[in-house]
Design a protein around this motif. Sequence first.
Motif, PDB file in Angstrom:
ATOM      1  N   LEU A  47       0.799  -1.208   0.000  1.00 44.78           N
ATOM      2  CA  LEU A  47       0.000   0.000   0.000  1.00 44.78           C
ATOM      3  C   LEU A  47       0.844   1.276   0.000  1.00 44.78           C
ATOM      4  N   VAL A  48       2.152   1.132   0.161  1.00 43.60           N
ATOM      5  CA  VAL A  48       3.023   2.309   0.231  1.00 43.60           C
ATOM      6  C   VAL A  48       2.836   3.171  -1.017  1.00 43.60           C
ATOM      7  N   GLY A  49       2.657   4.463  -0.788  1.00 44.40           N
ATOM      8  CA  GLY A  49       2.478   5.415  -1.878  1.00 44.40           C
ATOM      9  C   GLY A  49       1.019   5.720  -2.195  1.00 44.40           C
ATOM     10  N   GLN A  50       0.098   4.930  -1.684  1.00 42.11           N
ATOM     11  CA  GLN A  50      -1.319   5.157  -1.965  1.00 42.11           C
ATOM     12  C   GLN A  50      -1.884   6.256  -1.074  1.00 42.11           C
ATOM     13  N   ILE A  51      -2.944   6.901  -1.570  1.00 39.71           N
ATOM     14  CA  ILE A  51      -3.736   7.840  -0.784  1.00 39.71           C
ATOM     15  C   ILE A  51      -5.080   7.156  -0.558  1.00 39.71           C
ATOM     16  N   LEU A  52      -5.443   6.936   0.695  1.00 38.23           N
ATOM     17  CA  LEU A  52      -6.687   6.261   1.048  1.00 38.23           C
ATOM     18  C   LEU A  52      -7.749   7.306   1.372  1.00 38.23           C
ATOM     19  N   PRO A 100      -2.661  -2.422  -5.080  1.00 40.65           N
ATOM     20  CA  PRO A 100      -2.243  -2.090  -6.435  1.00 40.65           C
ATOM     21  C   PRO A 100      -1.664  -3.264  -7.225  1.00 40.65           C
ATOM     22  N   LYS A 101      -0.994  -4.194  -6.556  1.00 34.06           N
ATOM     23  CA  LYS A 101      -0.349  -5.297  -7.271  1.00 34.06           C
ATOM     24  C   LYS A 101      -1.310  -6.437  -7.581  1.00 34.06           C
ATOM     25  N   THR A 102      -2.212  -6.736  -6.635  1.00 33.85           N
ATOM     26  CA  THR A 102      -3.083  -7.908  -6.810  1.00 33.85           C
ATOM     27  C   THR A 102      -4.514  -7.557  -7.179  1.00 33.85           C
TER      28      THR A 102
END
Length: 169
Positions: free
Chosen positions: A1-6, A88-90
Amino acid sequence: LVGQILDGQFRVDELVGEGGFSAVYRGHHHGLNEPIAIKSLKLPAAVDASLVDTFIKRFRDESRILYRLSQGNLHIVRSIAAGTTQAPKTGTLVPYMVREWLAGRSVQNDFTVRRVHGNTGRSLDEVLKLFETGADGLAYAHAQGVVHRDLNPGNLFLASTQHGVKMKV
């Protein structure tokens, strides 16, 4: 989740810890301009699909209980928000909860640091003083009908506050 804005307001900055079923990140709350902790559910690939809903339900229950308890006791980690995002990856849905960021270290980490530096054990008076606020938080939870099912040194946090070190559950 690093880099995401929730939810458009919680930035995920770095992974700071992992357990068997969750990961904890340091983040930033844009609206409050404050650091936050973001705990996300992390299910191993080997988990049977029929159990996924059970884990998600328990995670959401934990979030609701923590929110309710943290409103009534300062020695329980404050819960700020909860939601779901997409990995983001899965592409899988990932439930998360946003909590206050605590400066300090867990009792487990404190044991390790003290051992590495050759420190002796704490005096009984020091231990009682440190655990007083943690016991207060647990007593409040118990009075609300909630039992901590994973009480261990990793879940007791020695938070640096303006009033000195205080234990939070």
